[in-house]
Motif scaffolding. Structure first.
Motif, PDB file in Angstrom:
ATOM      1  N   LYS A   1      13.320  -9.309  -9.810  1.00 26.60           N
ATOM      2  CA  LYS A   1      12.870  -7.990  -9.658  1.00 26.60           C
ATOM      3  C   LYS A   1      13.880  -7.233  -9.425  1.00 26.60           C
ATOM      4  N   LEU A   2      14.943  -7.495  -8.424  1.00 28.47           N
ATOM      5  CA  LEU A   2      16.163  -6.767  -8.452  1.00 28.47           C
ATOM      6  C   LEU A   2      16.701  -6.406  -9.652  1.00 28.47           C
ATOM      7  N   GLU A   3      17.095  -7.331 -10.306  1.00 28.38           N
ATOM      8  CA  GLU A   3      17.897  -7.181 -11.423  1.00 28.38           C
ATOM      9  C   GLU A   3      17.094  -6.177 -12.466  1.00 28.38           C
ATOM     10  N   LYS A   4      15.781  -6.365 -12.729  1.00 26.49           N
ATOM     11  CA  LYS A   4      14.947  -5.254 -13.518  1.00 26.49           C
ATOM     12  C   LYS A   4      15.251  -3.823 -12.871  1.00 26.49           C
ATOM     13  N   SER A   5      15.178  -3.781 -11.537  1.00 27.57           N
ATOM     14  CA  SER A   5      15.284  -2.274 -10.878  1.00 27.57           C
ATOM     15  C   SER A   5      16.654  -1.837 -11.219  1.00 27.57           C
TER      16      SER A   5
ATOM     17  N   ASP B   1      12.161   2.727  -8.011  1.00 26.37           N
ATOM     18  CA  ASP B   1      11.396   1.354  -8.265  1.00 26.37           C
ATOM     19  C   ASP B   1      11.115   1.143  -6.732  1.00 26.37           C
ATOM     20  N   TYR B   2      10.260   0.120  -6.738  1.00 28.96           N
ATOM     21  CA  TYR B   2      10.011  -0.642  -5.440  1.00 28.96           C
ATOM     22  C   TYR B   2      10.050  -1.975  -5.385  1.00 28.96           C
ATOM     23  N   LEU B   3      10.460  -2.749  -4.363  1.00 27.18           N
ATOM     24  CA  LEU B   3      10.435  -4.203  -4.310  1.00 27.18           C
ATOM     25  C   LEU B   3       9.734  -4.684  -3.201  1.00 27.18           C
ATOM     26  N   LEU B   4       8.871  -5.793  -3.457  1.00 26.40           N
ATOM     27  CA  LEU B   4       8.080  -6.321  -2.377  1.00 26.40           C
ATOM     28  C   LEU B   4       9.094  -7.625  -1.669  1.00 26.40           C
TER      29      LEU B   4
ATOM     30  N   GLN C   1       0.712  -1.253  -0.061  1.00 21.16           N
ATOM     31  CA  GLN C   1       0.076   0.089   0.185  1.00 21.16           C
ATOM     32  C   GLN C   1       0.924   1.217  -0.067  1.00 21.16           C
ATOM     33  N   TYR C   2       2.212   1.066   0.239  1.00 18.27           N
ATOM     34  CA  TYR C   2       3.088   2.247   0.200  1.00 18.27           C
ATOM     35  C   TYR C   2       3.677   2.543  -1.018  1.00 18.27           C
ATOM     36  N   ALA C   3       3.387   1.721  -2.031  1.00 17.43           N
ATOM     37  CA  ALA C   3       4.048   1.672  -3.314  1.00 17.43           C
ATOM     38  C   ALA C   3       3.912   2.865  -4.047  1.00 17.43           C
ATOM     39  N   LEU C   4       2.549   3.363  -4.102  1.00 16.65           N
ATOM     40  CA  LEU C   4       2.249   4.589  -4.791  1.00 16.65           C
ATOM     41  C   LEU C   4       2.844   5.955  -3.927  1.00 16.65           C
ATOM     42  N   ASP C   5       2.782   5.741  -2.784  1.00 21.63           N
ATOM     43  CA  ASP C   5       3.699   7.105  -2.108  1.00 21.63           C
ATOM     44  C   ASP C   5       4.930   6.991  -2.164  1.00 21.63           C
TER      45      ASP C   5
END
Length: 258
Positions: A107-111, A97-100, A85-89
Motif C-alpha cells: 500500500k505504501l509503494e502504491k501511494s 492518499d491514506y494508509l490504514l 471512518q476518517y478516510a473520506l475526510d
C-alpha cells in the motif's frame, strides 16, 4: 531527492514507516519525526514545507486536523490511520492518499508511486479546508471500542471484560491478555490491531511489547534521562522493568492524570 516529514505519535508505527520508506527508496530523506500537534505546529512554522507529509490522524494531544487551524500547509499529505471512518475526510484535506494501520509495504509503494507521478505534473492549487464541516463529521463518527474479549481456557471459551484486563503483552510472537489476577490468555490480535479497538482513555501503548490499562499502573518512579519506571499490578512474570521513554513521558502523565 524527496524530503518527507513524519507526524506519528506511536514510536513502533513511526519506525515501521521509516523502514518501509527506506525499502521503497533509500534516497528519500526524513526531515523529522514529530509526535504531537504542538510539536508539528512549531516545526512547520519554523521550517520550509516538505515535499510530502505522512500524517497520523489520532495524535497524542488530539486529532491532527487541529494543525491546519494554526499552519497553512501546502505539502501533499498521506494520512496514516487505524480509523477508516476518517478516510473520506482525509481526502478533503488535499491528501494524495491514506494508509490504514498496520502499515503494509504494498500500500505504501502504491501511494509513493502516486506521489512520484504527481511530481511530474504542473503544480495545481490546493483546495481550501472546511474545518467546521470536518470537525462536525468527526464528532458524528465515533469509534466503537471493545467491551470484552473472548479467551480460550482448555476446551472452554470465556469472556473477559475490559475492566478485568491489566495489560496486553507481546511475547514470543504471541499476544497475551493478562487479567487482574495475573493469568495469561493468548489472543488473535497484534498490539497495533488492539490500539484500534481499545478506548485510549483506558489504555496506553507503553512500547512495542506492552499496552496497559490505566488501573494497572500502581506506582510511577523517575528514571534516567527523563524517563519513568512503572510498577504494574500484577507484576510482569519475567520481572522486567517497564520504562516509559522520555518522548512519551509527558503524554503518559497527561493520560494518567486525566
Amino acid at each position: 531527492m524527496m524530503d518527507v516529514l513524519i507526524i506519528e505519535d506511536e514510536e513502533p508505527a513511526a519506525e515501521r514507516l521509516i523502514e518501509l520508506i527506506g525499502q521503497y527508496d533509500s534516497n528519500i530523506g526524513i526531515l523529522a519525526v514529530l509526535s504531537s500537534i504542538n510539536a508539528s505546529i512549531k516545526w512547520l512554522s519554523e521550517n520550509r514545507q516538505p515535499d510530502l507529509i505522512f500524517l497520523d490522524v489520532h495524535l497524542s494531544d488530539g486529532l491532527c486536523f487541529e494543525i491546519f487551524n494554526q499552519v497553512k500547509i501546502q505539502s501533499p499529505i498521506i494520512f496514516c490511520t487505524a480509523y477508516n471512518q476518517y478516510a473520506l475526510d482525509a481526502f478533503q484535506l488535499h491528501s494524495i492518499d491514506y494508509l490504514l494501520k498496520p502499515l503494509q509495504y504494498e500500500k505504501l509503494e502504491k501511494s509513493l508511486k502516486k506521489m512520484d507521478a504527481m511530481l511530474g505534473r504542473p503544480a495545481s492549487p490546493l483546495p481550501e479546508i472546511d474545518l467546521h464541516k470536518l470537525a462536525k463529521a468527526i464528532q458524528v463518527q465515533k469509534q466503537p471500542y471493545k467491551t470484552r474479549f473472548m479467551v480460550k481456557i482448555g476446551t472452554k471459551i470465556k469472556p473477559v471484560k475490559i475492566e478485568q484486563i491489566a495489560y496486553f503483552l507481546s511475547s514470543n510472537k504471541l499476544t497475551l491478555l493478562v487479567d487482574n489476577e495475573g493469568r495469561n490468555f493468548p489472543i488473535d490480535y497484534s498490539l497495533d490491531d488492539l490500539m484500534t479497538q481499545l478506548d485510549p482513555d483506558l489504555f496506553f501503548h507503553v512500547n512495542r511489547k506492552l499496552i496497559i490499562h490505566i488501573d494497572a499502573a500502581q506506582e510511577i518512579h523517575p528514571y534516567f534521562k527523563g524517563r519513568l519506571k512503572l510498577i504494574l499490578h500484577p507484576p510482569m512474570e519475567d520481572g522486567a522493568d517497564v520504562i516509559i521513554s522520555s518522548q512519551k513521558t509527558p503524554y503518559f502523565k497527561r493520560w494518567l492524570g486525566q
